[in-house]
Design a protein around this motif. Structure first.
Motif, short mmCIF file in Angstrom:
data_model
loop_
_atom_site.label_atom_id
_atom_site.label_comp_id
_atom_site.label_asym_id
_atom_site.label_seq_id
_atom_site.Cartn_x
_atom_site.Cartn_y
_atom_site.Cartn_z
N TYR A 106 0.84 -1.20 0.00
CA TYR A 106 0.00 0.00 0.00
C TYR A 106 0.88 1.26 0.00
O TYR A 106 0.56 2.24 -0.68
CB TYR A 106 -0.92 0.00 1.22
N PRO A 159 -10.26 5.35 10.52
CA PRO A 159 -9.69 4.00 10.64
C PRO A 159 -10.31 3.19 11.78
O PRO A 159 -10.85 3.73 12.74
CB PRO A 159 -8.21 4.28 10.89
N ASN A 212 -2.64 -4.48 7.06
CA ASN A 212 -4.08 -4.28 6.87
C ASN A 212 -4.93 -5.33 7.56
O ASN A 212 -6.15 -5.19 7.65
CB ASN A 212 -4.41 -4.25 5.37
N GLU A 213 -4.33 -6.40 8.07
CA GLU A 213 -5.12 -7.39 8.82
C GLU A 213 -5.49 -6.86 10.20
O GLU A 213 -6.50 -7.27 10.77
CB GLU A 213 -4.31 -8.68 8.96
N ASP A 273 -6.95 -0.92 9.27
CA ASP A 273 -7.41 -0.60 7.91
C ASP A 273 -7.08 0.83 7.50
O ASP A 273 -7.68 1.39 6.59
CB ASP A 273 -8.92 -0.84 7.79
N VAL A 296 -4.57 1.91 5.79
CA VAL A 296 -4.11 1.98 4.40
C VAL A 296 -5.28 1.94 3.41
O VAL A 296 -5.12 2.29 2.24
CB VAL A 296 -3.12 0.83 4.10
N GLN A 297 -6.46 1.49 3.87
CA GLN A 297 -7.62 1.42 3.00
C GLN A 297 -8.48 2.67 3.08
O GLN A 297 -9.47 2.80 2.36
CB GLN A 297 -8.46 0.19 3.35
N ASN A 298 -8.10 3.60 3.97
CA ASN A 298 -8.83 4.87 4.12
C ASN A 298 -8.04 5.97 3.42
O ASN A 298 -7.27 6.72 4.04
CB ASN A 298 -9.01 5.21 5.61
N ALA A 299 -8.23 6.04 2.11
CA ALA A 299 -7.42 6.97 1.31
C ALA A 299 -7.63 8.42 1.74
O ALA A 299 -6.72 9.24 1.66
CB ALA A 299 -7.76 6.80 -0.16
#
Length: 673
Positions: A337, A454, A502-503, A506, A508-511
């Motif tokens: 990421y 997050p 990311n496990e 999260d 990195v998934q919240n741009a």
């Protein structure tokens, strides 16, 4: 009535000589026989009476002429309220030649009027006195005591200068010069407009010191100045819109409307419109600079404001890098990421290194270092990162899920952050974002209530230590710290309480959060170089010494060209500009033929505030023991000072009286009996 040299009064005994000559002067007569002498007796008696009166008047005029000649040598005077200054004297004259003294009074600048008064002061003292002529140059040569002729020549050479010094510092400088020799009396003069921002209180040290203040003030002028300029972000970015913040200040008691503001950058002038500024207040304006050229850039910010113009221009010099360098230090595999994020931003260059194979010597070249899920931190890496942060770097820490708390906390204690508690598997959501902190300030145009924050499946608790000075950037709903910011030296440390993988996390998934956060951390470098300096205030400049060679010589080239003194301090070189820079402008620091840095020097803005102390204010500040000339400014100071320090002298009048009585004597001698 008193006499300077009373011993000369013994010469009055000489008055007995003309009296003796007169009394014992006998004229011989020749007898002439006449048949009838009655008529001759009458003529003789009348002529004899006239001769006696004439001789008495001649004697009196001679006596008075001689007496007043003796008085002239004894130098009679009428003492003033101050005692006459006796003994060996030294006179120090400070002439304020700062920019505020360029203001006009009766079509003459204050600095020229000050020079006139200084020359009149020197003329009031004798040839045997010693003088110091001091101005804002503060040169070593001005600490030398001068003869009367040298002092007058030194005053003629004074011109306006940009330096500004508090008057207490000026008084100390005067005292140092006059303490070089033993003088019975030390007389100080300060000729200035006595602006409030430089007039601070001080006291005379002993009774041998006499301070005289001569306030010169012009008609109150209106003035608007460019107070300061800075970038909204610490690191200007290439091919980006960089916000330049400009602060304008109105120093007068009247509102100013229609002040024209413009910015000149890259050879183009951009008008920013007409600005209205309330009385005695400041306003903030911004200009967007689109920087397309890497390396050193310069810009001029200008306003149109008369009659005070020295503060209408502000110069800046700033470095724009082609890219920002980020280093990811990984425990194992690279974080995909992070790699994807940096590949999508053209002006960020990211490198990856394993924690066991870090090139410590290269750390200072990165603007941001990210510790990606490290399990432990070696002592060598710990010391290198500590030095990196203190030097101005930014460090973002994501501890690994199985982090060795002993090793990790030793490292965190060394860099002065909160330490970790054992990992706890617990679902938590971030509930608060600190939009007032630089990282998220001005990132979101609208309210961020609907922004997804997050969430973690587990995190480390933090041992809160108040002295560590944590500033929470993101926090959990229960108030715990998710990401906190710490300061160390010139740099910053960002500590996340959860791993980056990311496990567990999260983020990195919240741009909306992750991308601007990493970007702002990368550009918030604490090592951003100063974009402007003040003449007379900022005398030293620190530059990188990449060659680490003690034999290298840097040169400064601009309005003046000179070689500054330099001190090598490891990877840095400290250049001392001294008093060499006296004109505002852009100066190049060259190593050989290569320009390693540009610096911008501006005039001191203390002079912009045209607010002065009046006589009453000066009396309250300095006390009754200091003499303030306020009502004699239009008088000849030679006479004013002579009357003040010596009283009203009459020896000149005595000379005129002597000449008068000698003239009367000659007239009497020419009268026929």
């Amino acid at each position: 009535m008193q006499f300077v040299f009373p011993n000369f009064l013994w010469a009055l005994l000489l008055l007995a000589i003309p009296i003796i000559i007169h009394l014992f002067f006998f004229r011989r007569f020749k007898k002439v026989y006449f048949t009838n002498v009655k008529f001759l007796k009458e003529v003789k008696e009348e002529t004899s009476s006239r001769n006696k009166l004439k001789n008495l008047l001649i004697l009196l005029s001679r006596l008075l002429a001689l007496a007043f000649l003796v008085f002239a040598f004894a130098q009679p005077f009428l003492p003033s309220k101050d005692q006459r200054i006796q003994g060996k004297k030294a006179v120090s004259i400070y002439l304020d030649n700062s920019f505020s003294m360029s203001a006009l009074t009766n079509d003459v600048s204050l600095v020229n009027k000050a020079k006139q008064k200084a020359q009149e002061i020197v003329a009031a003292y004798g040839e045997d006195e010693r003088f110091q002529i001091l101005s804002n140059n503060f040169e070593a040569a001005q600490q030398r005591l001068l003869t009367k002729e040298e002092a007058l020549a030194s005053i003629d050479e004074i011109t306006e200068r940009p330096e500004v010094y508090p008057l207490s510092q000026v008084a100390n400088r005067q005292r140092q010069a006059l303490n070089q020799e033993n003088f019975d009396t030390k007389i100080f003069y300060q000729i200035s407009d006595f602006q409030k921002n430089i007039s601070d209180a001080y006291e005379m040290q002993d009774s041998s010191e006499q301070m005289n203040l001569i306030p010169l003030q012009a008609v109150q002028d209106l003035n608007v100045s460019i107070d300061s300029v800075w970038f909204a972000t610490k690191v200007p970015m290439i091919n980006q819109t960089n916000k330049l913040v400009i602060k304008l200040t109105n120093h007068s008691n009247e509102d100013r409307d229609g002040v024209r503001l413009s910015v000149n950058h890259d050879g183009q002038t951009r008008p920013l419109g007409l600005k209205n500024i309330k009385a005695n207040s400041s306003t903030i304006d911004t200009a967007n600079l689109n920087i397309t050229t890497p390396g050193w850039n310069t810009a001029d910010i200008n306003i149109v404001d008369y009659p005070i113009v020295f503060d209408d221009n502000y110069k800046i010099a700033f470095e724009v890098k082609e890219n920002i360098k980020v280093l990811n230090i990984n425990q194992g595999m690279n974080n995909r990421y992070l790699d994807a994020l940096f590949k999508g931003i053209s002006f960020i260059s990211a490198d990856n290194q394993a924690s066991s194979n870090v090139a410590y010597a290269d750390l200072q070249s990165y603007e941001l270092i990210i510790l990606n899920d490290l399990v432990s931190v070696s002592s060598g890496l710990s010391s290198a990162l500590d030095e990196y942060v203190v030097g101005g770097g930014n460090l973002l820490i994501f501890p690994g899920r199985n982090a060795d708390l002993s090793s990790f906390n030793t490292f965190l204690s060394q860099i002065n952050t909160n330490t970790l508690q054992p990992f706890e598997e617990k679902v938590e959501e971030v509930g608060r974002l600190n939009a007032d902190e630089f990282i998220f300030k001005d990132v979101f145009e609208r309210q961020f209530r609907n922004i997804k924050l997050p969430k973690v499946n587990g995190s480390f608790g933090l041992n809160q230590v108040q002295s560590r000075g944590e500033e929470v950037i993101l926090s959990y709903r229960d108030g715990g710290s998710y990401i906190g910011k710490y300061s160390s030296g010139n740099g910053h440390i960002y500590l996340c309480s959860a791993p980056l993988n990311n496990e567990t996390n999260d983020l990195v998934q919240n741009a909306e959060i992750f991308v601007p956060m990493i970007f702002k951390m990368a550009i918030s470098s604490g090592t951003s170089k100063q974009i402007s300096y003040t003449i007379g205030k900022n005398r030293t400049i620190e530059i990188d010494n990449e060659k680490s060679n003690t034999d290298i010589v840097y040169k400064v080239k601009g309005e003046q060209e000179f070689i500054p003194s330099q001190i090598n301090a490891g990877t840095k070189v400290i250049l001392n500009m001294g008093d060499n820079i006296v004109k505002s402008g852009i100066y190049d620091i060259n190593l050989g033929e290569t320009t390693v840095r540009k610096v911008a020097f501006n005039y001191n803005k203390l002079e912009s505030e045209l607010d002065y102390f009046n006589t009453r204010d000066l009396t309250e500040i300095y006390g009754e023991g200091i003499n303030i000339f306020s009502n004699q400014l239009d008088s000849n100071f030679t006479q004013v000072i002579e009357e003040k320090d010596q009283g009203i002298a009459f020896w000149k009048w005595c000379i005129f009286i002597v000449l008068g009585f000698l003239a009367i004597e000659q007239i009497l001698l020419r009268i026929k009996s």
